[in-house]
Scaffold this active site. Structure first.
Site, mmCIF file in Angstrom:
data_model
loop_
_atom_site.group_PDB
_atom_site.id
_atom_site.type_symbol
_atom_site.label_atom_id
_atom_site.label_comp_id
_atom_site.label_asym_id
_atom_site.label_seq_id
_atom_site.Cartn_x
_atom_site.Cartn_y
_atom_site.Cartn_z
ATOM 1 N N ASP A 83 -98.462 124.235 1.355
ATOM 2 C CA ASP A 83 -97.471 124.678 0.382
ATOM 3 C C ASP A 83 -98.010 125.905 -0.370
ATOM 4 O OD1 ASP A 83 -95.133 124.567 -1.117
ATOM 5 O OD2 ASP A 83 -95.903 123.057 -2.526
ATOM 6 N N ASP A 277 -91.728 117.275 -5.451
ATOM 7 C CA ASP A 277 -93.032 116.828 -5.944
ATOM 8 C C ASP A 277 -92.856 116.063 -7.253
ATOM 9 O OD1 ASP A 277 -95.658 116.437 -6.620
ATOM 10 O OD2 ASP A 277 -96.235 118.536 -6.624
HETATM 11 ZN ZN LIG Z 1 -92.651 125.813 -4.269
#
Ligand SMILES: [Zn+2]
Length: 359
Positions: A83, A277
């Site tokens: 990421d 997240d």
């Molecule tokens: Zn991001």
């Protein structure tokens, strides 16, 4: 062993019109929670690690854990994704550690906070794509800078995110430029800016079209019907999780995330990867607080971690099901990296012409 590339997985998602949640992890419990959810509903998985996660858990720990998860759940295609890679080194070391996909975020300079020029972004992303494709790995690029249309600012998370004021133009990906970017870089997936930001504090009210610009996604998809789009910062920040946290001593100010139905709308317009997240963090933290307050004598970490893992598992399953991802794991025959590399080399995967669906 069923590690899949992002490209193959998103091609499948495009063929069958679903989206894949990409969950961030830092530790074993999060990895197990995601895989348990996927197993329960037959969903393919994207697990992603930020630079922060790699520093927290150590590359060797993370990469061996991903191998272990793939071994424990051999029937679940598992894409392991970097990421927000900030430069070539981050992306290439990820691939060296067994990641099958990387994001090269050239919307920011290598410091992870200064907005970069368009030319820099194209050059960095194309360079990483060329190297990654040579070994069969996939690449996600980003065009536009993530941040809030309400405040005109980025939101740093794990040390990554734009600093300072951002213009409306920076905060919304330009569809014309997106076409040029995809052609020049040959990315497999494109992260776009549409008003979402990282972290829990995305919107001060339930978002409407002024602050969550879903129309930008629709415009980009019209121009790039074969490109897989990625929504970052797409936690929904459920009210019930805010309420659990606050009812057990938390002090989270009221906030709003990206409603699941808006994401589902995005999936109808080419969104294939949805980054989540915050929701997972909140699901776990809510249980930590609940156990800590409800049973003040407790000191066994597993008594905190097990309910936290279960809560994250349930949340992940809800997203797999809402995005249409459930039921698709068993439909995918995973293609090895070497075969992907061969296909890139022969031009079979040129984003702008090939993809999974006829234009
Ligand atoms: Zn991001």
């Amino acid at each position: 062993m069923a590690k899949i590339t992002l490209r193959q997985l998103l091609d499948h998602a495009a063929e069958r019109d679903y989206g894949v949640p990409a969950f961030n992890i830092n530790n074993m419990e999060q990895g197990l929670a995601i895989m348990q959810a996927a197993k329960a509903c037959d969903a393919p998985v994207i697990i992603q690690a930020s630079r922060g996660a790699r520093a927290y858990a150590h590359d060797i720990m993370l990469s061996k854990m991903m191998e272990a998860l793939a071994e424990i759940y051999p029937d679940i295609p598992l894409c392991v994704h970097q990421d927000h890679g900030n430069n070539e080194a981050t992306c290439l070391t990820a691939i060296r550690h067994g990641f099958t996909s990387v994001m090269m975020d050239g919307s920011l300079l290598a410091d992870g906070k200064t907005p970069a020029s368009y030319d820099y972004n194209v050059e960095m992303t194309a360079s990483v794509a060329e190297m990654a494709h040579a070994v069969g790995a996939s690449v996600e690029g980003e065009l536009g800078v993530l941040g809030s249309l309400e405040s005109g600012h980025g939101e740093a998370e794990d040390g990554h995110g734009a600093e300072g004021a951002l213009s409306h133009d920076q905060l919304l990906t330009d569809p014309e430029q997106a076409v040029d970017f995809v052609m020049q870089t040959k990315v497999d997936a494109l992260a776009i800016a549409c008003g979402t930001s990282h972290g829990a504090y995305k919107f001060s009210r339930r978002p409407d079209g002024d602050i969550l610009a879903m129309h930008v996604i629709e415009a980009i998809h019209q121009k790039l019907p074969n490109t897989h789009l990625v929504m970052h910062g797409s936690s929904s920040v459920p009210q019930e999780l805010q309420d659990i946290i606050n009812s057990y001593g938390g002090e989270m100010p009221q906030t709003f995330g990206v409603p699941v139905e808006e994401i589902v709308r995005g999936i109808r317009h080419g969104v294939r990867k949805i980054n989540i997240d915050t929701d997972c963090r909140m699901a776990m933290a809510a249980q930590f607080r609940k156990v800590a307050v409800s049973n003040r004598a407790e000191f066994d970490p597993r008594k905190f971690l097990k309910p936290a893992m279960d809560a994250m598992r349930d949340l992940c399953r809800e997203r797999f099901e809402a995005f249409g991802c459930a039921g698709n794991a068993s439909r995918i025959k995973v293609m090895p990296l070497d075969e992907m590399a061969r296909r890139y080399a022969t031009g079979l995967l040129d984003t702008q012409v090939a993809a999974s669906r006829a234009a």
